[in-house]
Motif scaffolding. Structure first.
Motif, mmCIF file in Angstrom:
data_model
loop_
_atom_site.group_PDB
_atom_site.id
_atom_site.type_symbol
_atom_site.label_atom_id
_atom_site.label_comp_id
_atom_site.label_asym_id
_atom_site.label_seq_id
_atom_site.Cartn_x
_atom_site.Cartn_y
_atom_site.Cartn_z
ATOM 1 N N ASP A 13 25.110 122.950 6.790
ATOM 2 C CA ASP A 13 25.018 121.493 6.627
ATOM 3 C C ASP A 13 25.340 121.084 5.191
ATOM 4 O O ASP A 13 26.030 120.084 4.954
ATOM 5 C CB ASP A 13 23.611 121.014 7.000
ATOM 6 N N ASN A 14 24.865 121.865 4.226
ATOM 7 C CA ASN A 14 25.152 121.558 2.821
ATOM 8 C C ASN A 14 26.636 121.706 2.518
ATOM 9 O O ASN A 14 27.227 120.891 1.797
ATOM 10 C CB ASN A 14 24.342 122.479 1.907
ATOM 11 N N ASP A 15 27.256 122.756 3.081
ATOM 12 C CA ASP A 15 28.692 122.959 2.866
ATOM 13 C C ASP A 15 29.506 121.835 3.493
ATOM 14 O O ASP A 15 30.477 121.351 2.909
ATOM 15 C CB ASP A 15 29.127 124.304 3.464
ATOM 16 N N THR A 16 29.096 121.416 4.699
ATOM 17 C CA THR A 16 29.795 120.319 5.373
ATOM 18 C C THR A 16 29.677 119.028 4.575
ATOM 19 O O THR A 16 30.653 118.294 4.397
ATOM 20 C CB THR A 16 29.240 120.123 6.791
ATOM 21 N N ALA A 17 28.474 118.755 4.104
ATOM 22 C CA ALA A 17 28.266 117.537 3.313
ATOM 23 C C ALA A 17 29.092 117.572 2.025
ATOM 24 O O ALA A 17 29.714 116.565 1.650
ATOM 25 C CB ALA A 17 26.783 117.378 2.984
ATOM 26 N N ALA A 18 29.117 118.733 1.364
ATOM 27 C CA ALA A 18 29.897 118.856 0.135
ATOM 28 C C ALA A 18 31.385 118.673 0.415
ATOM 29 O O ALA A 18 32.103 118.027 -0.361
ATOM 30 C CB ALA A 18 29.643 120.212 -0.506
ATOM 31 N N ALA A 19 31.845 119.241 1.544
ATOM 32 C CA ALA A 19 33.261 119.085 1.897
ATOM 33 C C ALA A 19 33.619 117.622 2.115
ATOM 34 O O ALA A 19 34.654 117.151 1.637
ATOM 35 C CB ALA A 19 33.566 119.905 3.156
ATOM 36 N N ILE A 21 32.131 115.029 0.861
ATOM 37 C CA ILE A 21 32.049 114.323 -0.430
ATOM 38 C C ILE A 21 33.353 114.484 -1.201
ATOM 39 O O ILE A 21 33.881 113.526 -1.773
ATOM 40 C CB ILE A 21 30.850 114.844 -1.258
ATOM 41 N N PHE A 22 33.900 115.700 -1.223
ATOM 42 C CA PHE A 22 35.137 115.946 -1.964
ATOM 43 C C PHE A 22 36.356 115.389 -1.241
ATOM 44 O O PHE A 22 37.340 115.017 -1.878
ATOM 45 C CB PHE A 22 35.308 117.447 -2.204
ATOM 46 N N LEU A 23 36.308 115.351 0.086
ATOM 47 C CA LEU A 23 37.457 114.870 0.857
ATOM 48 C C LEU A 23 37.522 113.348 0.948
ATOM 49 O O LEU A 23 38.603 112.788 1.145
ATOM 50 C CB LEU A 23 37.417 115.445 2.278
ATOM 51 N N THR A 24 36.386 112.677 0.814
ATOM 52 C CA THR A 24 36.343 111.224 1.036
ATOM 53 C C THR A 24 37.322 110.440 0.156
ATOM 54 O O THR A 24 38.048 109.574 0.663
ATOM 55 C CB THR A 24 34.911 110.702 0.843
ATOM 56 N N PRO A 25 37.406 110.694 -1.166
ATOM 57 C CA PRO A 25 38.387 109.925 -1.964
ATOM 58 C C PRO A 25 39.822 110.101 -1.491
ATOM 59 O O PRO A 25 40.584 109.131 -1.396
ATOM 60 C CB PRO A 25 38.199 110.484 -3.383
ATOM 61 N N ALA A 26 40.192 111.350 -1.146
ATOM 62 C CA ALA A 26 41.555 111.587 -0.657
ATOM 63 C C ALA A 26 41.785 110.918 0.690
ATOM 64 O O ALA A 26 42.859 110.359 0.946
ATOM 65 C CB ALA A 26 41.811 113.090 -0.545
ATOM 66 N N LEU A 27 40.775 110.949 1.572
ATOM 67 C CA LEU A 27 40.913 110.318 2.886
ATOM 68 C C LEU A 27 41.032 108.805 2.760
ATOM 69 O O LEU A 27 41.774 108.157 3.512
ATOM 70 C CB LEU A 27 39.717 110.686 3.777
ATOM 71 N N ILE A 28 40.302 108.229 1.806
ATOM 72 C CA ILE A 28 40.394 106.779 1.583
ATOM 73 C C ILE A 28 41.797 106.402 1.116
ATOM 74 O O ILE A 28 42.400 105.440 1.617
ATOM 75 C CB ILE A 28 39.330 106.323 0.554
ATOM 76 N N LEU A 29 42.324 107.153 0.152
ATOM 77 C CA LEU A 29 43.687 106.886 -0.330
ATOM 78 C C LEU A 29 44.708 107.094 0.783
ATOM 79 O O LEU A 29 45.666 106.310 0.928
ATOM 80 C CB LEU A 29 44.005 107.792 -1.513
ATOM 81 N N LEU A 30 44.513 108.146 1.583
ATOM 82 C CA LEU A 30 45.417 108.405 2.701
ATOM 83 C C LEU A 30 45.397 107.258 3.695
ATOM 84 O O LEU A 30 46.441 106.813 4.185
ATOM 85 C CB LEU A 30 45.015 109.714 3.395
#
Length: 295
Positions: A13-19, A21-30
């Motif tokens: 769950d921690n790894d998923t949450a961290a992933a 968090i890091f992916l959200t800015p790129a997904l927003i720009l995409l």
């Protein structure tokens, strides 16, 4: 099946949450700059009107029906297919030959690599202006031909010669980039394969056909796709050198979209043309990956 322990589930769950968090800015720009514009483009293709007047309104598939019966559109399609094929093949074959040659220990190899790569970093507009100067009626090309008794050729105002000039420009621009791509691919092929082939008596052509080409398969796929996309989205050379003329003979899909959107302010029809271009590009990429991507 072994049930994950609570500590393992917490770690997942921690790894998923961290992933996320890091992916959200790129997904927003995409989403903002790629996915949403594509969705809005598709919606706009079913509308008519202009942003400068009373706004747009829904017309259904009217713009697509107009495409089917528009002679100018089909001429642009023919121009684009001709331009893409005529540019694509030399833009792969010539750099492949150059990369094989410049991968060897020859004199001035570094200088030659830089010289061939230089056109790919020159501004398209600046390079287009340079080509227009070279091929104008009083330009250096006609001056050189006159030395051999050949009369003046109106390169950019002749329906036969204008497109070959645009194609020559595009090949010249793409050669350096593809050469570097192929050089990178050649570096990944183990030298031991060539050494073993030499011991077996294979000549240069046999080594190229049975070792170099198979080893460059992923590189060829990448170069083909990027070159095809480069040609399909060509705008600057047409805009700078010919303006789509003479008699629509050099008009390509991207420039035709620009004309309809910002010349006629017919954004719905222009969006339909752009949607067709997007569909053609996606189909081309899918076909290439299906054809050459299955090892």
């Amino acid at each position: 099946m072994t049930t994950p322990r609570p500590s393992q589930m917490k770690l997942l769950d921690n790894d998923t949450a961290a992933a996320w968090i890091f992916l959200t800015p790129a997904l927003i720009l995409l989403g903002l700059f790629i996915i949403w514009p594509i969705i809005y483009l598709f919606y706009l293709s079913f509308t008519a009107g202009s942003f400068t007047s009373s706004g747009t309104y829904w017309v259904g598939i009217k713009n697509y029906k107009r495409l089917l019966f528009n002679a100018d559109f089909w001429q642009v399609i023919f121009n684009t297919v001709y331009f893409t094929i005529a540019t694509l093949i030399p833009s792969l074959v010539i750099p492949l030959g150059l990369s094989v040659l410049l991968n060897r220990a020859i004199p001035m190899r570094g200088i030659l690599r830089s010289a061939y790569f230089l056109p790919s970093i020159i501004s398209l507009v600046a390079a287009g202006l340079g080509f227009r100067w070279l091929f104008q009626d009083t330009g250096p090309i006609n001056g050189l031909l006159s030395m051999y008794g050949i009369g003046t050729i109106s390169w950019l105002s002749n329906t036969f010669w204008a497109m070959p000039v645009i194609i020559l420009f595009s090949i010249w621009k793409q050669i350096g980039f593809n050469m570097v791509v192929f050089l990178a691919g050649l570096q990944a092929i183990p030298l031991s394969r060539y050494e073993a082939a030499e011991l077996d008596g294979a000549n240069d052509w046999q080594q190229f056909w049975h070792i170099t080409l198979p080893g460059l398969r992923p590189t060829v796929i990448f170069a083909t796709i990027t070159t095809a996309i480069f040609t399909l989205r060509s705008f600057e050379p047409v805009y700078v050198m010919t303006g789509g003329g003479p008699l629509n003979s050099t008009n390509l899909l991207v420039y035709y979209t620009y004309q309809e959107a910002f010349g006629q302010f017919d954004f719905g029809y222009a969006a339909a043309v752009a949607t067709v271009l997007l569909g053609v590009t996606l189909l081309l990429v899918y076909w290439q990956l299906r054809t050459w991507g299955n090892d």
